[in-house]
Design a protein around this motif. Sequence first.
Motif, PDB file in Angstrom:
ATOM      1  N   UNK A 112       0.887  -1.134   0.037  1.00 27.80           N
ATOM      2  CA  UNK A 112       0.125   0.013  -0.056  1.00 27.80           C
ATOM      3  C   UNK A 112       1.063   1.204  -0.171  1.00 27.80           C
ATOM      4  N   UNK A 113       2.299   1.276   0.036  1.00 23.82           N
ATOM      5  CA  UNK A 113       2.886   2.354  -0.036  1.00 23.82           C
ATOM      6  C   UNK A 113       4.147   2.288  -1.169  1.00 23.82           C
ATOM      7  N   UNK A 114       4.394   3.521  -1.765  1.00 23.07           N
ATOM      8  CA  UNK A 114       5.479   3.325  -2.800  1.00 23.07           C
ATOM      9  C   UNK A 114       6.716   3.787  -2.242  1.00 23.07           C
ATOM     10  N   UNK A 115       7.314   2.764  -2.194  1.00 22.35           N
ATOM     11  CA  UNK A 115       8.775   2.840  -1.606  1.00 22.35           C
ATOM     12  C   UNK A 115       9.653   3.464  -2.058  1.00 22.35           C
ATOM     13  N   UNK A 116       9.742   3.638  -3.400  1.00 17.35           N
ATOM     14  CA  UNK A 116      10.517   4.326  -4.461  1.00 17.35           C
ATOM     15  C   UNK A 116      10.715   5.938  -4.052  1.00 17.35           C
ATOM     16  N   UNK A 138      15.133  -2.108  -2.482  1.00 17.97           N
ATOM     17  CA  UNK A 138      14.244  -1.461  -1.437  1.00 17.97           C
ATOM     18  C   UNK A 138      14.786  -1.972  -0.086  1.00 17.97           C
ATOM     19  N   UNK A 139      14.576  -1.110   0.946  1.00 17.99           N
ATOM     20  CA  UNK A 139      15.133  -1.267   2.392  1.00 17.99           C
ATOM     21  C   UNK A 139      13.640  -1.316   3.361  1.00 17.99           C
ATOM     22  N   UNK A 140      12.998  -2.292   3.096  1.00 16.67           N
ATOM     23  CA  UNK A 140      11.617  -2.352   3.946  1.00 16.67           C
ATOM     24  C   UNK A 140      11.858  -2.545   5.505  1.00 16.67           C
ATOM     25  N   UNK A 141      12.863  -2.785   5.993  1.00 15.90           N
ATOM     26  CA  UNK A 141      13.129  -2.965   7.460  1.00 15.90           C
ATOM     27  C   UNK A 141      11.980  -3.652   8.043  1.00 15.90           C
ATOM     28  N   UNK A 142      11.716  -4.901   7.659  1.00 13.63           N
ATOM     29  CA  UNK A 142      10.675  -5.731   8.091  1.00 13.63           C
ATOM     30  C   UNK A 142      10.756  -7.325   7.865  1.00 13.63           C
ATOM     31  N   UNK A 143      10.332  -7.984   8.978  1.00 17.46           N
ATOM     32  CA  UNK A 143      10.176  -9.514   8.660  1.00 17.46           C
ATOM     33  C   UNK A 143       8.913  -9.891   8.489  1.00 17.46           C
TER      34      UNK A 143
END
Length: 182
Positions: A112-116, A138-143
């Motif tokens: 739901x977000x645009x990471x770029x 991308x650097x999502x910082x998530x597991x």
Amino acid sequence: VGDTMSIVLVGSTSGSITLQEPAIAGTTVLDLPAVSGTILTTTSPKAGNVIQVVQGSFVNVTSTTSTTYVDTGLSAVITPTSATSKILIFVNAAIEQLTAGTSANFVIDRNGTKPQDPNFIHSLAINDGTTLSFAYYDSPASTSALTYKIQFKNETGGYTTRFGSQSAGFAYTAITLMEIAA
């Protein structure tokens, strides 16, 4: 023959490591490097190592006349093993515009977000079919499970853009996600 053997390495201050042969027929060989270093395991990958690869593809053709972003139908889900991991995204898609005169824009959507970066929009002026190919780190910082999907829109109303199509026929379209150790 027939005997099992274990080697126990006792740590210099505490603890131990047990090397035990597997219960399989035949011979198993573990070659150790002739240099000092660290043996990589699935719990300690070296920075830059590929941890997992996921690919999503589809056999549809999606059309839009919208001037706001809509889903193309191309997506893939990856669950990073570490919050420090990066996700390398590769997109290869067949696209065409049925009428010339405007551009189509393509972006990545992650949950739901645009990471770029806002300037990382792929804009193509298309008359006939062409191939859209790009990569993003991308650097999502998530597991948690991450759904990456491709969205598209027309810059100007009244035009139709097809995703997954070249010359009115289906063409190979895929998204590949690679988890990279940081």
